[in-house]
Design an enzyme around this catalytic site. Structure first.
Site, mmCIF file in Angstrom:
data_model
loop_
_atom_site.group_PDB
_atom_site.id
_atom_site.type_symbol
_atom_site.label_atom_id
_atom_site.label_comp_id
_atom_site.label_asym_id
_atom_site.label_seq_id
_atom_site.Cartn_x
_atom_site.Cartn_y
_atom_site.Cartn_z
ATOM 1 C CG HIS A 170 27.693 39.806 44.214
ATOM 2 N ND1 HIS A 170 28.326 40.723 43.416
ATOM 3 C CD2 HIS A 170 28.419 38.662 44.099
ATOM 4 C CE1 HIS A 170 29.388 40.186 42.871
ATOM 5 N NE2 HIS A 170 29.460 38.921 43.244
ATOM 6 C CG HIS B 243 26.519 38.926 39.754
ATOM 7 N ND1 HIS B 243 26.185 38.308 40.937
ATOM 8 C CD2 HIS B 243 27.600 38.286 39.290
ATOM 9 C CE1 HIS B 243 27.031 37.314 41.169
ATOM 10 N NE2 HIS B 243 27.905 37.288 40.180
ATOM 11 C CB CYS C 9 42.476 26.309 39.884
ATOM 12 S SG CYS C 9 41.465 27.324 40.997
ATOM 13 C CB CYS D 283 40.186 28.727 37.472
ATOM 14 S SG CYS D 283 41.051 29.975 38.421
ATOM 15 C CB CYS E 168 44.409 29.574 42.197
ATOM 16 S SG CYS E 168 43.252 30.701 41.413
ATOM 17 C CG HIS F 104 39.328 30.552 42.959
ATOM 18 N ND1 HIS F 104 39.728 30.662 41.646
ATOM 19 C CD2 HIS F 104 38.022 30.874 42.983
ATOM 20 C CE1 HIS F 104 38.691 31.016 40.907
ATOM 21 N NE2 HIS F 104 37.642 31.158 41.694
ATOM 22 C CE LYS G 18 35.425 39.679 41.528
ATOM 23 N NZ LYS G 18 35.567 38.361 40.945
ATOM 24 C CE LYS H 21 27.659 31.614 48.573
ATOM 25 N NZ LYS H 21 27.567 30.221 48.151
HETATM 26 N N1 MSP Z 1 29.969 32.319 34.254
HETATM 27 C C1 MSP Z 1 31.091 33.168 34.042
HETATM 28 C C2 MSP Z 1 30.881 34.045 32.836
HETATM 29 C C3 MSP Z 1 30.635 33.328 31.546
HETATM 30 S S1 MSP Z 1 30.296 34.431 30.238
HETATM 31 C C4 MSP Z 1 30.335 33.489 28.897
HETATM 32 C C5 MSP Z 1 31.302 34.051 35.264
HETATM 33 N N2 MSP Z 1 30.253 34.241 36.071
HETATM 34 S S2 MSP Z 1 30.272 35.145 37.404
HETATM 35 O O1 MSP Z 1 29.005 34.893 38.044
HETATM 36 O O2 MSP Z 1 31.432 34.888 38.177
HETATM 37 O O3 MSP Z 1 30.241 36.634 36.931
HETATM 38 C C6 MSP Z 1 31.430 37.358 36.711
HETATM 39 C C7 MSP Z 1 31.023 38.755 36.322
HETATM 40 O O4 MSP Z 1 30.185 39.358 37.325
HETATM 41 C C8 MSP Z 1 32.161 39.747 36.150
HETATM 42 O O5 MSP Z 1 32.835 39.617 34.923
HETATM 43 C C9 MSP Z 1 31.396 41.049 36.291
HETATM 44 O O6 MSP Z 1 30.652 41.291 35.142
HETATM 45 C C10 MSP Z 1 30.450 40.743 37.432
HETATM 46 N N3 MSP Z 1 31.087 40.973 38.718
HETATM 47 C C11 MSP Z 1 31.240 40.070 39.707
HETATM 48 N N4 MSP Z 1 31.829 40.673 40.783
HETATM 49 C C12 MSP Z 1 32.066 41.967 40.512
HETATM 50 C C13 MSP Z 1 32.620 43.046 41.246
HETATM 51 N N5 MSP Z 1 33.023 42.947 42.490
HETATM 52 N N6 MSP Z 1 32.723 44.228 40.602
HETATM 53 C C14 MSP Z 1 32.325 44.391 39.311
HETATM 54 N N7 MSP Z 1 31.793 43.382 38.615
HETATM 55 C C15 MSP Z 1 31.642 42.169 39.177
HETATM 56 O O7 MSP Z 1 32.414 34.555 35.414
#
Ligand code: MSP
Length: 638
Positions: A22, A25, A130, A133, A147, A150, A299, A302
């Site tokens: 999304h 990311h 959790c 998490c 949590c 979540h 935020k 999903k």
């Molecule tokens: N798999 C772990 C990360 C492991 S790194 C060794 C993870 N994955 S995640 O798919 O949940 O990705 C989290 C990251 O996605 C956030 O830290 C950020 O970089 C990005 N984002 C996800 N949602 C976001 C927003 N709504 N806004 C900004 N960044 C976002 O955590």
């Protein structure tokens, strides 16, 4: 100006494959891409890594929900991430997957090292787990027993597990953070980690019984267990470089910078440095933490059902337009509101209007007055000199802002140059020079304009690579495949007189109101304000309305709504505005606004306000009213 420096290694988080990509990311990945391109264009050896995090309970659950074998499922979603980054022209050097055998070997090697060092032990543990998490959460972390991330009650779990003696490194880590103030940045996140470290640090549970979680990397010293997904995932930053023996590891690891959002600050700010220390490895250089893109109240995620897909957005608005918006709109480190209205606003105002029009208008003049050939400049007048000097100053600031992650400031500064070129055209009146046959002067003015545009295009390369390449092509500068124009060696006069310009299609087509309206309709419909009684012209003329430029902005302590501003209205003026929920103070600097200047002064939260800013209320947003193009501060509005 600075040339080649130490090798640069930039990483994104590796994204979980339990959800599709999304724009959250996409944001982190685009920032990483911008930094990678910036460093390459500065002549720095660069390695950029992204990838997917594929182990753990959540992934198994997601595969089960789709009735797919886990392997097939992770291949599918990981492939989607990769295809999305390819479609977004992300210039990654390595796409790592934690199911790669090379990664698995490195995780096991690190586990061995840490165990040999005496930092892993076995123990019974009972606590609140959790599943979101994928970790045991402490009582004090729960909000109303749930949590906070979540919004579910954790499950009570009791099992034997392996633990990493993280507590042992608490004092060392505090000391390291104090000695390296830029280790975690911006500062608010460094403070957050330090305040977390004020409490005693627990050891970290780093295993899961295979019987419960079969999908993971087996512990090398106990086959009944797999590795906890965070201990596995963080190591991607080493394995992707070919740790331990690859020359890439030796070359790039010392310059490592991680990009993450604040959701995963703790694993990166605490687990990861202590793991590296225990494994006898040097630490990363910077952890760069950003805020969230918020959709309405929360935020984007999903589980909250408010996801915007990056490909949809890019197909609709254009890739570089979205990149520009991301970098210009969010102050790195703070949250920002995402709305298609704001995106359309930026595209029309900054890209179509300021930059796009300037480009096509300038090229059209060279075409009309000089048959499309760049003329040789004659002698310089102060206003020509001023453009050169501004370009130099903007360039230097830009090169400082980008690696410091101050993308919005870099762009605001660059747009000052764009605004100044626009003003220079208005003041120099090339059409008049042509009419009066002042050929030498016209040559100098036209040269100054197109050379300044070359600087704009060169500087935009890391942020809008495709558009910058188009601009350079229009300026008759051949695009070198996979290589751009160096950012480090810009020098005035680089555009050779005699070069033939190629006028192309509009760079940033203005979005039609119809389109804008349809896109905006995605949000809640704006409430129609009831009309007010008619007034006569004399009543209206009592208002003294002027355009001012915001030169200082700061929040008023203890108020969520108020920002104290100093507005340049020909002379500085203090105004307090209730806009803190919609604008970050930093974002306001340099912005031109419409001010009612003859309103009687009033005190708001004890702070004197001498005037009022005008803003439109639209859907959930408040949008300041600004002139279409910059005007002299203090200009009256009638
Ligand atoms: N798999 C772990 C990360 C492991 S790194 C060794 C993870 N994955 S995640 O798919 O949940 O990705 C989290 C990251 O996605 C956030 O830290 C950020 O970089 C990005 N984002 C996800 N949602 C976001 C927003 N709504 N806004 C900004 N960044 C976002 O955590």
């Amino acid at each position: 100006m600075q040339t080649a420096s130490k090798p640069f290694y930039v990483t994104t988080p590796i994204y979980y494959v339990n959800a599709e990509p999304h724009i959250g990311h996409a944001y982190t990945t685009i920032i990483a891409d911008t930094l990678a391109r910036f460093h390459r264009l500065m002549g720095t050896e660069t390695f950029f890594q992204t990838g997917t995090d594929e182990h753990g309970e959540k992934v198994v659950e997601a595969a089960n929900a789709r009735k797919l074998p886990v392997r097939e499922y992770v291949d599918q979603i990981s492939g989607k991430f990769r295809a999305t980054w390819d479609a977004l022209n992300i210039s990654y050097d390595n796409f790592i997957r934690t199911t790669d055998s090379s990664h698995i070997k490195v995780v096991q090697a690190i586990l061995h090292k840490v165990q040999e060092q005496g930092d892993i032990y076995f123990s019974e543990y009972a606590g609140h787990y959790c599943y979101g998490c994928e970790r045991f959460v402490l009582e004090r972390e729960l909000v109303d027993g749930k949590c906070p991330d979540h919004l579910v009650k954790p499950t009570f779990v009791k099992e034997g597990n392996y633990f990493f003696r993280m507590s042992r490194y608490q004092d060392w880590l505090i000391d390291h953070i104090h000695r390296h103030p830029e280790f975690i940045r911006p500062e608010r996140y460094r403070n957050e980690v330090l305040s977390f470290l004020k409490e005693p640090l627990d050891d970290l549970c780093i295993s899961r019984p295979k019987a419960r979680v079969p999908w993971g990397i087996p512990l090398p010293f106990d086959d009944n267990y797999v590795t906890y997904v965070w201990f596995d995932a963080l190591i991607n930053y080493l394995s992707g470089l070919g740790y331990p023996d690859s020359p890439n590891f030796a070359k790039f690891w010392p310059g490592c910078q991680h990009l993450i959002a604040k959701d995963i600050l703790k694993p990166h700010g605490i687990y990861w440095p202590t793991m590296l220390k225990a494994a006898g490895l040097p630490l990363y250089r910077h952890l760069n933490v950003h805020g969230y893109w918020q959709m309405g109240a929360g935020k984007m995620s999903k589980s909250l059902g408010n996801v915007v897909e990056p490909l949809d957005l890019v197909n609709r608005y254009g890739l570089d337009q979205v990149r520009y918006f991301f970098l210009r709109e969010m102050v790195y480190g703070l949250d920002a509101a995402f709305s298609q209205e704001a995106l359309i606003g930026r595209i029309n105002a900054d890209l179509a209007n300021d930059l796009g029009n300037l480009y096509s208008r300038s090229l059209a003049m060279v075409l009309k007055y000089r048959q499309g050939q760049v003329p040789a400049p004659g002698s310089l007048e102060p206003q020509d000199q001023a453009i050169q000097e501004l370009a130099q100053a903007v360039w230097q600031d830009y090169l400082a802002f980008l690696p410091a992650l101050e993308f919005h400031k870099a762009l605001m500064r660059l747009w000052e140059l764009i605004g100044e070129i626009n003003r220079y055209i208005v003041q120099s009146e090339p059409w008049q020079l042509h009419k009066e046959q002042k050929q030498n002067r016209l040559n100098t003015v036209l040269y100054t304009i197109v050379e300044a545009l070359r600087w704009v295009a060169v500087l935009l390369q890391p942020i809008m690579p495709t558009s910058a390449a188009k601009m350079l092509t229009q300026l008759g500068i051949p695009a070198e495949p996979n290589k751009g124009q160096s950012l480090a060696t810009l020098a005035w006069g680089g555009l050779q007189p005699g070069t033939t310009l190629n006028r192309g299609a509009a760079l940033f087509p203005r979005l039609e109101v119809q389109e804008a309206a349809t896109a905006a309709a995605a949000g809640p419909p704006p409430a129609t304000a009831p009309s007010k009684p008619e007034i006569d012209l004399a009543a209206f003329q009592q208002l003294d309305l002027r355009i001012g430029t915001i030169i200082r902005a700061e929040r008023i302590a203890k108020s969520d709504k108020l920002i104290k501003l100093v507005v340049d209205l020909g002379e500085p003026r203090q105004v307090v505005a209730g806009i803190a929920e919609y604008y970050q103070p930093d974002d306001l600097l340099g912005k031109q606004v419409l001010v009612v200047v003859n309103l009687k002064p009033a005190k708001l939260m004890g702070v004197e306000s001498h005037g009022m800013l005008l803003a439109a209320k639209s859907a959930e947003r408040l949008v300041l009213v600004s002139p279409e193009t910059p005007v002299v501060p203090g200009a009256p509005v009638a």
